[in-house]
Write an enzyme that holds these catalytic residues in place. Structure first.
Site, PDB file in Angstrom:
ATOM      1  N   ASP A  27     -24.796  -1.649  15.755  1.00 50.50           N
ATOM      2  CA  ASP A  27     -25.505  -2.879  15.417  1.00 50.50           C
ATOM      3  C   ASP A  27     -26.372  -2.670  14.175  1.00 50.50           C
ATOM      4  O   ASP A  27     -26.843  -1.553  13.921  1.00 50.50           O
ATOM      5  CB  ASP A  27     -26.362  -3.296  16.631  1.00 50.50           C
ATOM      6  CG  ASP A  27     -26.838  -4.728  16.532  1.00 50.50           C
ATOM      7  OD1 ASP A  27     -26.316  -5.489  15.687  1.00 50.50           O
ATOM      8  OD2 ASP A  27     -27.741  -5.100  17.294  1.00 50.50           O
ATOM      9  N   ASN A  75     -18.452 -12.457  18.901  1.00 53.18           N
ATOM     10  CA  ASN A  75     -18.398 -12.439  17.432  1.00 53.18           C
ATOM     11  C   ASN A  75     -17.481 -13.519  16.839  1.00 53.18           C
ATOM     12  O   ASN A  75     -17.567 -13.839  15.658  1.00 53.18           O
ATOM     13  CB  ASN A  75     -17.972 -11.060  16.897  1.00 53.18           C
ATOM     14  CG  ASN A  75     -19.049 -10.009  17.022  1.00 53.18           C
ATOM     15  OD1 ASN A  75     -18.774  -8.816  17.101  1.00 53.18           O
ATOM     16  ND2 ASN A  75     -20.306 -10.427  17.047  1.00 53.18           N
TER      17      ASN A  75
HETATM   18  C1  FPP Z   1     -22.998  -5.455  14.126  1.00 50.75           C
HETATM   19  O1  FPP Z   1     -23.804  -5.729  13.014  1.00 50.75           O
HETATM   20  C2  FPP Z   1     -21.683  -5.043  13.734  1.00 50.75           C
HETATM   21  C3  FPP Z   1     -20.550  -5.757  13.914  1.00 50.75           C
HETATM   22  C4  FPP Z   1     -20.520  -7.099  14.526  1.00 50.75           C
HETATM   23  C5  FPP Z   1     -19.243  -5.265  13.512  1.00 50.75           C
HETATM   24  C6  FPP Z   1     -19.071  -3.777  13.469  1.00 50.75           C
HETATM   25  C7  FPP Z   1     -18.197  -3.465  12.337  1.00 50.75           C
HETATM   26  C8  FPP Z   1     -18.276  -2.364  11.556  1.00 50.75           C
HETATM   27  C9  FPP Z   1     -19.200  -1.267  11.817  1.00 50.75           C
HETATM   28  C10 FPP Z   1     -17.446  -2.224  10.348  1.00 50.75           C
HETATM   29  C11 FPP Z   1     -15.988  -2.229  10.509  1.00 50.75           C
HETATM   30  C12 FPP Z   1     -15.475  -1.453  11.666  1.00 50.75           C
HETATM   31  C13 FPP Z   1     -14.426  -0.628  11.612  1.00 50.75           C
HETATM   32  C14 FPP Z   1     -13.919  -0.008  12.850  1.00 50.75           C
HETATM   33  C15 FPP Z   1     -13.760  -0.286  10.361  1.00 50.75           C
HETATM   34  P1  FPP Z   1     -24.421  -7.182  12.885  1.00 50.75           P
HETATM   35  O2  FPP Z   1     -23.614  -7.902  11.895  1.00 50.75           O
HETATM   36  O3  FPP Z   1     -24.535  -7.811  14.230  1.00 50.75           O
HETATM   37  O4  FPP Z   1     -25.832  -6.826  12.334  1.00 50.75           O
HETATM   38  P2  FPP Z   1     -27.180  -7.660  12.514  1.00 50.75           P
HETATM   39  O5  FPP Z   1     -27.463  -7.712  13.985  1.00 50.75           O
HETATM   40  O6  FPP Z   1     -28.181  -6.857  11.759  1.00 50.75           O
HETATM   41  O7  FPP Z   1     -26.934  -9.013  11.906  1.00 50.75           O
END
Ligand code: FPP
Length: 247
Positions: A27, A75
């Site tokens: 996250d 998501n």
């Molecule tokens: C959470 O950050 C992350 C995600 C919803 C997606 C996770 C994806 C990756 C780490 C990159 C791609 C993955 C792979 C396997 C190549 P957020 O967007 O919820 O962050 P925030 O809470 O700060 O808005």
């Protein structure tokens, strides 16, 4: 894997007490980008680099299973642009890691509602899952369109089907029937659940499987999560007493 000199934190680890299965809620990509006045997508791109580092580190240490929460059922409510960017990033990741997964004997496995992913993502996943299916040194589970409640619902439906068809009696249901109908099947449960960016929630991740997992929450945003912080968590894990409900 190019193994460099172990860091001080790595040297503290007891190789005989490493976890078998590590699960991570990655996250904080959006906040990482916001802090730098960048587009959220830049945060995900940087997050993908952290994924590469942690996959390599787990393989080098000999951890057998790594499960990453890459896209949750919730998501899908994000903007179309962000969803498309995440899927493209995933496809690029699968393409760029292909050789490294093969060279390091890593099996890539997807868990979640794969049928909901765009065609091109499904194709890329299928290809890499077929290619790596016999690799045995480590399993990398990517949780995609994954939700723990959805997984439980799916499991209940398949057990109910067996009861309806007379194949199974309700009294005969055991936790084995439950486990075999989860996406993770016979895999060992996570010993450790890590969540980055400080939130004290499990966010619908592996609800059945984390019953006895040791939980570590770090304020570090996922793109800033390093190998060294991972070693520190592993060290703390090795020094926690796990009782599994026993006195
Ligand atoms: C959470 O950050 C992350 C995600 C919803 C997606 C996770 C994806 C990756 C780490 C990159 C791609 C993955 C792979 C396997 C190549 P957020 O967007 O919820 O962050 P925030 O809470 O700060 O808005």
């Amino acid at each position: 894997m190019n193994s460099s000199e172990p860091s001080a934190n790595e040297r503290l680890l007891d190789p005989s007490k490493l976890p078998r299965h590590v699960a991570i809620i990655m996250d904080g990509n959006g906040r990482w980008a916001k802090k730098r006045l960048l587009n959220r997508i830049r945060g995900h791109e940087k997050g993908a680099e952290a994924v590469r580092t942690i996959v390599r580190t787990c393989r080098e240490l000999g951890i057998s299973i790594l499960t990453l929460y890459a896209f949750s059922t919730e998501n899908w409510q994000r903007s179309k642009a962000e969803i498309t960017a995440l899927m493209t990033l995933l496809e690029r990741f699968l393409e760029s890691e292909r050789q490294e997964l093969m060279e390091n004997n890593i099996r890539l496995n997807a868990i979640g509602q794969i049928e909901r992913l765009p065609n091109s993502t499904r194709r890329a996943l299928k290809e890499i899952m077929d290619l790596t299916k016999d690799n045995e040194s480590m399993t990398l589970n990517l949780a995609l369109s994954y939700g723990g409640r959805d997984e439980i619902l799916k499991m209940v439906r398949s057990i109910a089907d067996k009861i309806k068809s007379g194949e199974l009696e309700p009294e005969a249901i055991t936790s084995e029937h439950i486990v075999e109908n989860l996406y993770t099947g016979q895999m060992a449960d996570p010993d450790i659940l890590i969540r980055t960016s400080g939130e004290m929630r499990v966010s619908n991740f592996l609800l059945w499987q984390i019953a006895y997992s040791e939980i570590f929450v770090t304020p570090t945003l996922w793109p800033d999560f390093t190998k060294d912080e991972f070693f520190k968590i592993l060290f703390e894990f090795q020094n926690r007493e796990r009782r599994f409900g026993r006195a």
